[in-house]
Structure formats: C-alpha cells, structure tokens
Design a protein around this motif. Structure first.
Motif, PDB file in Angstrom:
ATOM      1  N   SER A 213       0.832  -1.211   0.000  1.00  0.00           N
ATOM      2  CA  SER A 213       0.000   0.000   0.000  1.00  0.00           C
ATOM      3  C   SER A 213       0.861   1.254   0.000  1.00  0.00           C
ATOM      4  O   SER A 213       1.850   1.335   0.733  1.00  0.00           O
ATOM      5  CB  SER A 213      -0.907   0.031   1.236  1.00  0.00           C
ATOM      6  N   ILE A 214       0.457   2.227  -0.813  1.00  0.00           N
ATOM      7  CA  ILE A 214       1.043   3.570  -0.775  1.00  0.00           C
ATOM      8  C   ILE A 214       0.034   4.447  -0.039  1.00  0.00           C
ATOM      9  O   ILE A 214      -0.966   4.891  -0.616  1.00  0.00           O
ATOM     10  CB  ILE A 214       1.319   4.103  -2.192  1.00  0.00           C
ATOM     11  N   PHE A 215       0.268   4.680   1.243  1.00  0.00           N
ATOM     12  CA  PHE A 215      -0.703   5.400   2.066  1.00  0.00           C
ATOM     13  C   PHE A 215      -0.990   6.800   1.526  1.00  0.00           C
ATOM     14  O   PHE A 215      -2.106   7.313   1.659  1.00  0.00           O
ATOM     15  CB  PHE A 215      -0.198   5.512   3.510  1.00  0.00           C
ATOM     16  N   TRP A 216       0.022   7.427   0.939  1.00  0.00           N
ATOM     17  CA  TRP A 216      -0.132   8.802   0.468  1.00  0.00           C
ATOM     18  C   TRP A 216      -1.268   8.936  -0.540  1.00  0.00           C
ATOM     19  O   TRP A 216      -1.967   9.949  -0.565  1.00  0.00           O
ATOM     20  CB  TRP A 216       1.186   9.301  -0.131  1.00  0.00           C
ATOM     21  N   GLY A 270      11.492  -0.934   0.016  1.00  0.00           N
ATOM     22  CA  GLY A 270      12.446  -0.255   0.884  1.00  0.00           C
ATOM     23  C   GLY A 270      13.448   0.586   0.125  1.00  0.00           C
ATOM     24  O   GLY A 270      14.311   1.226   0.719  1.00  0.00           O
ATOM     25  N   GLY A 271      13.348   0.620  -1.206  1.00  0.00           N
ATOM     26  CA  GLY A 271      14.314   1.354  -2.018  1.00  0.00           C
ATOM     27  C   GLY A 271      14.222   2.860  -1.903  1.00  0.00           C
ATOM     28  O   GLY A 271      15.140   3.571  -2.290  1.00  0.00           O
ATOM     29  N   LEU A 272      13.098   3.382  -1.369  1.00  0.00           N
ATOM     30  CA  LEU A 272      12.948   4.829  -1.226  1.00  0.00           C
ATOM     31  C   LEU A 272      13.619   5.356   0.037  1.00  0.00           C
ATOM     32  O   LEU A 272      13.606   6.546   0.306  1.00  0.00           O
ATOM     33  CB  LEU A 272      11.457   5.201  -1.203  1.00  0.00           C
ATOM     34  N   GLY A 273      14.193   4.464   0.815  1.00  0.00           N
ATOM     35  CA  GLY A 273      14.844   4.893   2.047  1.00  0.00           C
ATOM     36  C   GLY A 273      13.865   4.934   3.201  1.00  0.00           C
ATOM     37  O   GLY A 273      12.654   4.871   3.025  1.00  0.00           O
ATOM     38  N   LYS A 274      14.406   5.048   4.405  1.00  0.00           N
ATOM     39  CA  LYS A 274      13.572   5.046   5.600  1.00  0.00           C
ATOM     40  C   LYS A 274      12.831   6.365   5.719  1.00  0.00           C
ATOM     41  O   LYS A 274      13.407   7.440   5.592  1.00  0.00           O
ATOM     42  CB  LYS A 274      14.427   4.807   6.843  1.00  0.00           C
ATOM     43  N   PHE A 275      11.532   6.273   5.976  1.00  0.00           N
ATOM     44  CA  PHE A 275      10.706   7.465   6.127  1.00  0.00           C
ATOM     45  C   PHE A 275      10.753   7.924   7.580  1.00  0.00           C
ATOM     46  O   PHE A 275      10.424   7.169   8.494  1.00  0.00           O
ATOM     47  CB  PHE A 275       9.270   7.151   5.706  1.00  0.00           C
ATOM     48  N   VAL A 282       2.534  17.533   8.642  1.00  0.00           N
ATOM     49  CA  VAL A 282       3.338  18.561   7.981  1.00  0.00           C
ATOM     50  C   VAL A 282       3.115  18.488   6.476  1.00  0.00           C
ATOM     51  O   VAL A 282       2.768  17.442   5.932  1.00  0.00           O
ATOM     52  CB  VAL A 282       4.847  18.399   8.283  1.00  0.00           C
ATOM     53  N   LYS A 283       3.341  19.622   5.806  1.00  0.00           N
ATOM     54  CA  LYS A 283       3.218  19.702   4.358  1.00  0.00           C
ATOM     55  C   LYS A 283       4.545  20.131   3.769  1.00  0.00           C
ATOM     56  O   LYS A 283       5.262  20.945   4.347  1.00  0.00           O
ATOM     57  CB  LYS A 283       2.126  20.703   3.967  1.00  0.00           C
ATOM     58  N   GLY A 284       4.877  19.574   2.605  1.00  0.00           N
ATOM     59  CA  GLY A 284       6.114  19.960   1.937  1.00  0.00           C
ATOM     60  C   GLY A 284       6.538  18.907   0.938  1.00  0.00           C
ATOM     61  O   GLY A 284       5.766  18.014   0.591  1.00  0.00           O
ATOM     62  N   LYS A 285       7.760  19.019   0.467  1.00  0.00           N
ATOM     63  CA  LYS A 285       8.300  18.016  -0.448  1.00  0.00           C
ATOM     64  C   LYS A 285       8.843  16.858   0.378  1.00  0.00           C
ATOM     65  O   LYS A 285       9.906  16.952   0.981  1.00  0.00           O
ATOM     66  CB  LYS A 285       9.388  18.640  -1.318  1.00  0.00           C
ATOM     67  N   LEU A 286       8.088  15.772   0.396  1.00  0.00           N
ATOM     68  CA  LEU A 286       8.421  14.607   1.222  1.00  0.00           C
ATOM     69  C   LEU A 286       8.403  13.357   0.350  1.00  0.00           C
ATOM     70  O   LEU A 286       7.527  12.504   0.476  1.00  0.00           O
ATOM     71  CB  LEU A 286       7.406  14.467   2.367  1.00  0.00           C
ATOM     72  N   PRO A 287       9.341  13.219  -0.582  1.00  0.00           N
ATOM     73  CA  PRO A 287       9.280  12.103  -1.538  1.00  0.00           C
ATOM     74  C   PRO A 287       9.286  10.727  -0.880  1.00  0.00           C
ATOM     75  O   PRO A 287       8.699   9.785  -1.416  1.00  0.00           O
ATOM     76  CB  PRO A 287      10.523  12.310  -2.410  1.00  0.00           C
ATOM     77  N   SER A 288       9.909  10.609   0.291  1.00  0.00           N
ATOM     78  CA  SER A 288       9.964   9.288   0.928  1.00  0.00           C
ATOM     79  C   SER A 288       8.605   8.834   1.446  1.00  0.00           C
ATOM     80  O   SER A 288       8.423   7.662   1.777  1.00  0.00           O
ATOM     81  CB  SER A 288      10.984   9.290   2.070  1.00  0.00           C
ATOM     82  N   ILE A 289       7.620   9.756   1.493  1.00  0.00           N
ATOM     83  CA  ILE A 289       6.276   9.380   1.931  1.00  0.00           C
ATOM     84  C   ILE A 289       5.590   8.484   0.895  1.00  0.00           C
ATOM     85  O   ILE A 289       4.571   7.851   1.183  1.00  0.00           O
ATOM     86  CB  ILE A 289       5.427  10.646   2.197  1.00  0.00           C
ATOM     87  N   GLU A 290       6.165   8.416  -0.294  1.00  0.00           N
ATOM     88  CA  GLU A 290       5.584   7.594  -1.363  1.00  0.00           C
ATOM     89  C   GLU A 290       6.033   6.135  -1.282  1.00  0.00           C
ATOM     90  O   GLU A 290       5.789   5.354  -2.197  1.00  0.00           O
ATOM     91  CB  GLU A 290       5.955   8.190  -2.720  1.00  0.00           C
ATOM     92  N   PHE A 291       6.663   5.755  -0.171  1.00  0.00           N
ATOM     93  CA  PHE A 291       7.116   4.374  -0.020  1.00  0.00           C
ATOM     94  C   PHE A 291       5.927   3.416  -0.003  1.00  0.00           C
ATOM     95  O   PHE A 291       4.789   3.810   0.245  1.00  0.00           O
ATOM     96  CB  PHE A 291       7.939   4.216   1.263  1.00  0.00           C
ATOM     97  N   GLU A 292       6.202   2.147  -0.256  1.00  0.00           N
ATOM     98  CA  GLU A 292       5.170   1.111  -0.229  1.00  0.00           C
ATOM     99  C   GLU A 292       5.294   0.291   1.049  1.00  0.00           C
ATOM    100  O   GLU A 292       6.372  -0.205   1.375  1.00  0.00           O
ATOM    101  CB  GLU A 292       5.293   0.196  -1.449  1.00  0.00           C
TER     102      GLU A 292
END
Length: 619
Positions: A213-216, A270-275, A282-292
């Motif tokens: 699941s991608i919660f985002w 896990g390739g997106l790194g630890k979130f 919070v709001k902003g550029k948070l690319p690691s939030i797209e982890f599965e």
C-alpha cells in the motif's frame, strides 16, 4: 418489540453526541492487554497506538476525522507506479470473446473447484487481467479517468501488486520478481532469481502474489482515516485475486506467518529509504512518503495439491533471506506528487503493526466447503469473467427497485465463511470460497438495514458469521432486540431479525447523510469483534480485520452484479452512532465498513471507453 424508527430518532437527531475519549479506549485496551501473561511493554504500547488511531479517526455527527480542507489537485498522486529502467514484459489481453480458457459460471465457484489450468503466460495474464487490471476509462467534459477490476476508496488505488514466480515458458527462463503495471497490463521485471529459489518449498505450479500500500494516495484526499481505506482496498484486492484464480482451478492462501521484513524482501521494497515520521502533520516536499508498505503475500497453487503442501515458516523465512538479499534490483520508482502532506498518525500506526515472523504459526489447507445454491436461475448463467470485469461502484440508487427475498437470502448465503452445503454447518472457520484465503476464524459480522426486500419486513437484521460470538453479541447489544430468524430463512443462514421498522433515514444519517444508503434494497455495516481479536491475536490483527471486511465487500459487489443490480462500499459513517443504534458499549465490537446494494442510477453524461488501449494520461 423495539421499533428502531421511533426509539432511535431522538438519538440520531441529537447534537450532543460525542465520540468516547482516546483515554477511555486506551485504558480499556491496557486492562485487556495486561491480563495476558505474554504481553510486553512494547506490545502494550503498540496496542495503545492502534486504539488511539482507531478512536482518533472516527467520524461523529459533530466532528469528522482530520483531513485536508480541500483537494490539492496540483499534487494529486499519480495512480500508476512504474519502475523506470526495469524490463517491461507485455501480458496477453484476453477479453472473454478471445479467451482460450472457458469461463466457468459465477455460481459454480461457490460449489466446487473449477477445472485446473496449467501455469503459463496465458493463464498468468488472465489472472491479472481479471483481478487487478483496468476495466474501463470514463470521460466527461475535460475529465478522463480509469477504473479497475478491483475497487478502491475514491478510485485512488493505493494497492500495488507483485508476482514472485518460478520460470514460466514465454515469460522467463528463470524465477523472477515483477511489479504489475495495470495501465500497460504488463510485468515490470525487477529481478531474476538464480536456481530453484524459493519454489522448492511450494507445490509444482505455485507462485506468489504480493500486495503493498502507498498510504499517500489515500491520505491525499482522506487524511488520517486513509489507513482504514487502504486496508479495505487490500481486502478487495485479495478477494479479486482469489476469484480470478478460482476461474483457473487455482486455490489461494495467505502466507500469514511471514513477518514484515520477509514481505519487504520478497517484493524488493524499501528502495525509497527510511521514512522519518514527523511529530505532527506537515506539508512539503516529502518524496519518501511515497514508499510502499508491504501488506501480505498470497500463495497461488493448483486446487487439490493442499494435501502435499506444508510449510515451516522459519525455514521459508530463512530461504527468503538467503535468496532475496543477494538479488540485483532493476528500476527506480517514479515520483507520484511534487508536494505532500504527512498525517503522522498513519505512519506511527503502520510502524506499530509491523508483524514479526510467527515461528509457531500453523499453515494448513482445509478441504473446500461449498455454499448452498437456492436456485440455478438466480444468476441466470452469468459467467465469472463477465461479472468481474463489469463490476462498477454505484454512485446513486433509484430508491424504487424491490429485491426478491430468495435473491437476498442467496447473497447472504455466499457471505458465510464456512459454507452452507450438505447439512447444518457451524459458521466461524473460513472454509468457503473466497474466505478460505484467510488463516483466521471469522471476526466480522454484518448488521443489515433492510429497505426493499419483497416479503421481508423492513427493519434491522444481523448476519452472524462466527457462531462462537453469538452469545457475546446478544449480551453486548440492546436487550429489546428480537434475535429471531425471519420467515423462509434457509436453515444454514445465520440471519436474525433484531427489530421491525422503517430504517431508511437512520441508515442515511449513519452513513454520513448519504442517500445511497437509504435508496438501496438494503445497506449494512460490518461489525468486528475488536478488543478480543487484538488481544488474542496481537496488534497486527487490526489491518486484517479491514482485509476481512474488504473480501466480504468484494463478494457483495460481485453478487449484486451477478443478479443484475449494483453495490457500493461506504467508508464514511458515524462510527459510534452506529454502535449506539446497536446498543454497543466500549470497544468489544466496532463498526469497520458500510455497504449498500440496490438498483443503480446511471449518469448519462459520463461516457465509457475501452480499458485497452486507453488514453496516454495517468489518471
């Protein structure tokens, strides 16, 4: 006799209703968890986090769970994950008219296994085409969007799928791991496994399907409540895979003894790194939030091979580590949004529910248990493939259509976990199609608001799906409820009338004032045994309760379409208001999902387009 229309109208209109406090639920849980000799401080902390999340994300008449104040269309997540740089392997498109495998009738799936088909490019293509692929495109004005065979809350599709399979002719000469790309109906091969890999531990012709699941994707629209909806969707996806596998004579079982790290390794996540979880939204550029987040792995295997199929989870986990950690992974996950909002409680809850390896878990394949068929004519010979690919979520109901009583009873017979064929069957164990995929006894029941069923008094009814819970349910609910079997109810159908009366307005108000809950033939709420399930089976049972509701919802979708009407899952409801209607106190039982079944009203402004080839946009 309790008349729900008059007795509860005062409550349902009251502006003074508030959800119970987080402290109350946490204390309830703490008492229960401390009573277990196996509880540890970490387990208690995790359980408290789950109860905090569940309580904080309830809707009430006075307050909805926290979410965005509006939709940030500029940052709507891309619904299609792609692994850029991986090898794209096109699958076969197999519409019903060109399929080389005859489609069994829908009703037959509940009676006995279908004819076994071998694992091949064609059958693997059909499995994915009939479970997780696109089913159509819709367009109106300047808007165009895709639909899928598996339903999703808000059509946002947080669920991703992976295939971990042995060598298959015309697919790969070696075992492989691939991500399924539904827009292209293709496999993105992420890694090749040398040698026999894991498959020496599985029956011949078996392979794995992993779900994540991608919660985002859900949180973009629904905020903190999104974790619930993601897990509904996992359940729907599981149900969709089980149905498509059954067409091909394949059985499916969840490998529920594996731990979070095992699933992560199997799917190459896990390739997106630890979130890093922030302390507040919070709001902003948070690319690691797209982890599965890896949810589960299903083993798909030939029906009838269960007798030769036994697994030692410790051995399997060791083999996964040995084989998967050495793999070279191809492809980089695409970006889904430019900016994000992190609802921190979602990720804290997911972290608390990372399941470890269950060394003592028993893996077994129970014999198939058929379900009762009242009449061959109910489904009019509908074929499985016709039903699964035409499934749609109704947007409106006509408020007129009256369902025949035998159809109502038949739908509910197919909602029973233990089947109902061949004499009296005690409900509880998940032996019947499609619930047999699950490894635990049923924890989910249904309270039904009956509006338009011919020959059945309007009112409140209850479907008991685990008879071991029956006495607890009677004690927990209102003492004035009747608990009487309705007239003409099949002996094996554990359905009880609680109260007669018009409950259309109640069902509408309870489902966030949505007409679709009252304009149907019937609507329902799925009620789970909650405290005890979490304390007996541990904290990771929380998402699994939602998975069970999703599978039950998938049956309701298919049943509705098979009899010529439609259904819709309803994620928005006033949790504790439903509990009050039933008289439930505390958190022994909790409502987890609503559903409605009836005759749909079609919006003629919306045009349907074929699923493939579709537009080039990602929508």
């Amino acid at each position: 006799m309790l008349n729900i229309s008059s007795r509860l109208s005062l409550f349902l209109h009251s502006p003074l209703f508030f959800s119970p406090s987080t402290t109350f639920l946490s204390n309830t849980l703490r008492t229960a968890s401390m009573s277990s000799s196996s509880s540890s401080p970490n387990e208690e902390e995790s359980l408290n986090q789950v109860f905090k999340y569940h309580n904080q994300t309830k809707h009430s008449f006075n307050n909805y769970a926290r979410g965005p104040h509006g939709l940030d269309w500029a940052n709507q997540p891309n619904p299609f994950r792609r692994y850029i740089g991986s090898h794209l392997l096109p699958l076969q498109h197999l519409p019903l008219s060109s399929s080389t495998t005859p489609s069994p009738s829908y009703a037959s799936l509940f009676v006995s296994p279908s004819t076994l088909q071998p694992l091949s490019l064609s059958t693997l293509s059909q499995l994915l085409y009939d479970s997780l692929s696109l089913s159509a495109w819709k367009t109106t004005g300047d808007s165009t969007w895709s639909l899928r065979v598996n339903p999703s809350s808000g059509n946002l599709h947080p669920t991703e799928a992976y295939v971990i399979a042995p060598a298959i002719g015309s697919v790969s000469d070696y075992p492989f791991v691939a991500h399924y790309a539904p827009k292209e109906h293709s496999l993105e091969v992420r890694s090749v496994i040398g040698g026999e890999g894991l498959f020496g531990l599985l029956p011949k012709g078996a392979f794995l399907v992993g779900l994540s699941s991608i919660f985002w994707r859900e949180a973009w629209k629904y905020g903190e409540r999104a974790f619930r909806y993601c897990n509904h969707d996992v359940g729907h996806a599981i149900g969709a895979v089980v149905v498509a596998a059954a067409e091909l004579g394949w059985d499916v079982k969840m490998l529920d003894g594996l731990g979070y790290s095992d699933l992560e390794k199997l799917m190459g996540l896990g390739g997106l790194g630890k979130f890093e979880i922030p302390s507040r939204p919070v709001k902003g550029k948070l690319p690691s939030i797209e982890f599965e987040h890896p949810d589960c792995v299903l083993v798909v295997f030939p029906h009838g091979s269960g007798s030769e199929f036994s697994l030692d989870y410790e051995c399997l986990s060791s083999k996964i580590s040995e084989v998967m950690e050495e793999l070279e992974w191809k492809g980089k996950a695409n970006s889904l949004s430019k900016e994000h909002v992190c609802w921190d409680i979602i990720y804290r809850t997911a972290e608390a529910m990372k399941k470890p390896l269950s060394i003592d878990s028993r893996f077994g394949i129970e014999p198939f248990q058929g379900s009762e068929l009242i009449s061959d004519g109910i489904y009019k010979g509908s074929l499985v493939r016709q039903i699964v690919r035409k499934r749609r979520s109704a947007v409106d109901m006509d408020g007129v259509h009256v369902m025949k009583k035998e159809i109502f009873y038949q739908i509910l017979l197919h909602c029973l976990p233990s089947g109902s064929q061949g004499g009296k069957v005690k409900q509880g164990k998940q032996l019947a199609f499609p619930f047999r995929v699950l490894s635990w006894d049923s924890e989910v029941h249904a309270v039904l608001f009956v509006h338009r069923v011919e020959g059945l008094p309007n009112g409140l009814y209850f479907l008991v799906r685990n008879e071991d819970h029956f006495e607890d349910l009677k004690k927990a609910t209102r003492s004035a409820f009747e608990w009487e079997k309705p007239e003409g109810c099949p002996d094996n159908l554990t359905l009880y009338r609680l109260s007669k009366g018009d409950c259309q307005q109640q069902s509408k108000r309870l489902s966030c004032h949505q007409d679709i809950a009252s304009d149907s033939c019937f609507s329902l709420g799925m009620v789970a045994r909650f405290d005890q399930a979490l304390c007996d089976k541990n904290v990771w049972m929380y998402p699994r309760l939602f998975w069970e509701t999703g599978i039950l919802g998938q049956v309701l979708y298919l049943e509705a379409h098979a009899v010529g009407i439609a259904a819709t899952g309803i994620g928005c409801y006033f949790d504790d208001a439903v509990h009050e209607v039933l008289g439930l106190k505390g958190s022994a039982f909790q409502i987890l999902y609503h559903f409605t079944v009836g005759s749909p009203v079609l919006d003629k402004r919306i045009m349907s387009l074929p699923a493939y080839p579709g537009p080039t946009i990602d929508a």
